[in-house]
Write an enzyme that holds these catalytic residues in place. Structure first.
Site, PDB file in Angstrom:
ATOM      1  N   ILE A 191       0.090   1.911   0.546  1.00  0.00           N
ATOM      2  CA  ILE A 191      -0.045   2.939   1.572  1.00  0.00           C
ATOM      3  C   ILE A 191       0.609   2.451   2.873  1.00  0.00           C
ATOM      4  O   ILE A 191       0.457   1.286   3.256  1.00  0.00           O
ATOM      5  CB  ILE A 191      -1.528   3.297   1.805  1.00  0.00           C
ATOM      6  CG1 ILE A 191      -2.132   3.806   0.483  1.00  0.00           C
ATOM      7  CG2 ILE A 191      -1.671   4.349   2.903  1.00  0.00           C
ATOM      8  CD1 ILE A 191      -3.606   4.116   0.550  1.00  0.00           C
ATOM      9  N   ASN A 198      -7.472   2.665   9.447  1.00  0.00           N
ATOM     10  CA  ASN A 198      -8.710   1.921   9.688  1.00  0.00           C
ATOM     11  C   ASN A 198      -8.997   1.807  11.184  1.00  0.00           C
ATOM     12  O   ASN A 198     -10.122   2.013  11.632  1.00  0.00           O
ATOM     13  CB  ASN A 198      -8.596   0.502   9.118  1.00  0.00           C
ATOM     14  CG  ASN A 198      -9.014   0.447   7.654  1.00  0.00           C
ATOM     15  OD1 ASN A 198      -9.747   1.307   7.164  1.00  0.00           O
ATOM     16  ND2 ASN A 198      -8.533  -0.571   6.959  1.00  0.00           N
ATOM     17  N   GLU A 233      -4.992  -1.815  -0.400  1.00  0.00           N
ATOM     18  CA  GLU A 233      -4.440  -0.462  -0.381  1.00  0.00           C
ATOM     19  C   GLU A 233      -3.152  -0.407  -1.190  1.00  0.00           C
ATOM     20  O   GLU A 233      -2.234   0.307  -0.883  1.00  0.00           O
ATOM     21  CB  GLU A 233      -4.224   0.035   1.057  1.00  0.00           C
ATOM     22  CG  GLU A 233      -3.941  -1.042   2.071  1.00  0.00           C
ATOM     23  CD  GLU A 233      -2.507  -1.540   2.009  1.00  0.00           C
ATOM     24  OE1 GLU A 233      -2.300  -2.607   1.385  1.00  0.00           O
ATOM     25  OE2 GLU A 233      -1.616  -0.876   2.578  1.00  0.00           O
TER      26      GLU A 233
HETATM   27  P1  GH3 Z   1       2.467  -1.325   5.643  1.00  0.00           P
HETATM   28  O1  GH3 Z   1       3.052   0.017   5.870  1.00  0.00           O
HETATM   29  O2  GH3 Z   1       3.445  -2.412   5.949  1.00  0.00           O
HETATM   30  O3  GH3 Z   1       1.897  -1.459   4.284  1.00  0.00           O
HETATM   31  O4  GH3 Z   1       1.292  -1.481   6.703  1.00  0.00           O
HETATM   32  P2  GH3 Z   1      -0.239  -1.582   6.406  1.00  0.00           P
HETATM   33  O5  GH3 Z   1      -0.952  -1.446   7.689  1.00  0.00           O
HETATM   34  O6  GH3 Z   1      -0.623  -0.622   5.348  1.00  0.00           O
HETATM   35  O7  GH3 Z   1      -0.341  -3.010   5.737  1.00  0.00           O
HETATM   36  P3  GH3 Z   1      -1.275  -4.236   5.925  1.00  0.00           P
HETATM   37  O8  GH3 Z   1      -1.158  -5.015   4.650  1.00  0.00           O
HETATM   38  O9  GH3 Z   1      -0.931  -4.947   7.194  1.00  0.00           O
HETATM   39  O10 GH3 Z   1      -2.700  -3.660   6.050  1.00  0.00           O
HETATM   40  C1  GH3 Z   1      -3.480  -3.294   4.990  1.00  0.00           C
HETATM   41  C2  GH3 Z   1      -4.849  -3.016   5.505  1.00  0.00           C
HETATM   42  O11 GH3 Z   1      -5.697  -2.501   4.507  1.00  0.00           O
HETATM   43  C3  GH3 Z   1      -5.531  -4.253   6.032  1.00  0.00           C
HETATM   44  C4  GH3 Z   1      -6.924  -4.194   5.478  1.00  0.00           C
HETATM   45  O12 GH3 Z   1      -7.902  -4.301   6.502  1.00  0.00           O
HETATM   46  C5  GH3 Z   1      -7.021  -2.836   4.861  1.00  0.00           C
HETATM   47  N1  GH3 Z   1      -7.856  -2.817   3.685  1.00  0.00           N
HETATM   48  C6  GH3 Z   1      -7.795  -3.604   2.594  1.00  0.00           C
HETATM   49  N2  GH3 Z   1      -8.750  -3.264   1.702  1.00  0.00           N
HETATM   50  C7  GH3 Z   1      -9.454  -2.250   2.253  1.00  0.00           C
HETATM   51  C8  GH3 Z   1     -10.562  -1.487   1.818  1.00  0.00           C
HETATM   52  O13 GH3 Z   1     -11.131  -1.670   0.740  1.00  0.00           O
HETATM   53  N3  GH3 Z   1     -11.023  -0.502   2.643  1.00  0.00           N
HETATM   54  C9  GH3 Z   1     -10.448  -0.263   3.853  1.00  0.00           C
HETATM   55  N4  GH3 Z   1     -10.932   0.713   4.601  1.00  0.00           N
HETATM   56  N5  GH3 Z   1      -9.395  -0.992   4.286  1.00  0.00           N
HETATM   57  C10 GH3 Z   1      -8.902  -1.959   3.505  1.00  0.00           C
HETATM   58 MG    MG Z   2       0.165  -0.860   3.399  1.00  0.00          MG
HETATM   59 MG    MG Z   3      -0.602  -3.884   1.456  1.00  0.00          MG
END
Ligand code: GH3
Ligand code: MG
Ligand code: MG
Ligand code: MG
Length: 317
Positions: A191, A198, A233
């Protein structure tokens, strides 16, 4: 599939009596009717009729004579046990006084118990109750096991498969593709800017978005595709019998579906997009789970750096 055969409650139980003597059938029914264990009795005069009734009705227990015209109790038991859905319906044989050899043979081919004729009413009732109880416990155990298996394969937030199951089935699908010289593709999606969701709406709303994206994936896949939550995600979908080109089309369809999603308050107006990397199995190239994931992941990276909300194929494929 098995709702028809699920352990039924006492009042809905069905007994099948396979016995060529109508008098004996009546006696058995009268005896069992006294303790109101069953709501229905089915009667058959031989194995052929008995088999037909057993196949057409969700019977809970079978009382079966051994010596009968057309098809005897042994053949009946054998044929019944050969059917998966009738594998564990309890069978109580009705045998003659001294027929020790027949009892042994019957038990060996799959009957659960026997009762000697002329039968004692109390004993008949007691044995029937015991076998209904055992069957009930078996059903409970099977259902509990099924639930446990399902839980151990499922990601609780999204209800998609989890990572463990993904790798397990990926390995199997890959072996199958190699053996049958078939096709297999995989896509990874991540995503876009999920952190912002978030940050803007809170973690709980973020979770909701993950579950909704999962639902969107599910509703746009074939039922033999294997969609899994790969990480926070990130999702992976295994696409059996798909070429790189097929998988690109699937990914494009998923990309559009995700970007078309709308959300209720407080996320109304939110637009969610995802980036996709796609790779396909080839006997001489990406032919391991690790290699395929690595290629799809590299393509995903290109999709991200190219501006997100897009599908990129791994080179070669
Ligand atoms: P990009 O377009 O580069 O993918 O940016 P991004 O913000 O999607 O990517 P990044 O990997 O920096 O962030 C992913 C975020 O997803 C960070 C983490 O806090 C959040 N996340 C991971 N697992 C969960 C979950 O189970 N629930 C929620 N609400 N957030 C989650
Ligand atoms: Mg992402
Ligand atoms: Mg990611
Ligand atoms: Mg007989």
């Amino acid at each position: 599939v098995s709702s028809k055969r699920k352990g039924s409650t006492a009042l809905s139980k069905i007994a099948l009596i396979v016995e060529d003597s109508p008098t004996l059938r009546r006696e058995i029914m009268e005896t069992l009717a006294d303790v109101s264990l069953f709501f229905r009795f089915l009667e058959a005069g031989d194995g052929v009729e008995g088999l037909r009734l057993a196949l057409d009705n969700p019977v809970d227990i079978i009382l079966c004579d051994l010596v009968m015209p057309r098809m005897d109790g042994f053949r009946f038991t054998q044929l019944l046990r050969a059917r998966k859905e009738l594998h564990d319906v309890p069978i109580i044989m009705l045998t003659g006084e001294g027929d020790s050899e027949m009892k042994v043979r019957g038990l060996e081919i799959g009957a659960n118990d026997y009762i000697t004729k002329p039968f004692d009413r109390g004993e008949l009732i007691a044995r029937v109750k015991v076998h209904l109880k055992i069957k009930e416990l078996q059903d409970e155990l099977r259902n509990a096991n099924r639930l446990l298996t399902e839980l151990s394969n499922t990601d609780p937030l999204t209800s998609l498969y989890n990572r463990r199951f993904l790798f397990e089935s990926f390995g199997k699908e890959l072996q199958r593709a190699a053996r049958k010289k078939g096709e297999l593709a995989v896509l990874i999606l991540d995503i876009d800017h999920f952190k912002k969701i978030n940050d803007g709406y809170g973690h709980q709303q973020g979770d909701l978005v993950l579950a909704r994206v999962a639902g969107t994936l599910l509703s746009h896949l074939r039922n033999y595709d294997i969609p899994a939550r790969y990480g926070g995600e990130e999702f992976v979908v295994i696409l059996p019998d798909s070429s790189l080109k097929d998988a690109m089309m699937v990914a494009e369809r998923l990309r559009t579906a995700v970007s078309d999603m709308t959300f209720p308050l407080p996320m109304n107006g939110l637009k969610v997009t995802a980036s996709f990397g796609v790779a396909a199995y080839s006997p001489s190239g990406a032919n391991t789970v690790d290699a395929l994931i690595r290629e799809a992941d590299a393509a995903l990276y290109v999709a991200k750096s190219g501006g997100r909300n897009r599908v990129v194929a791994a080179p070669g494929g």
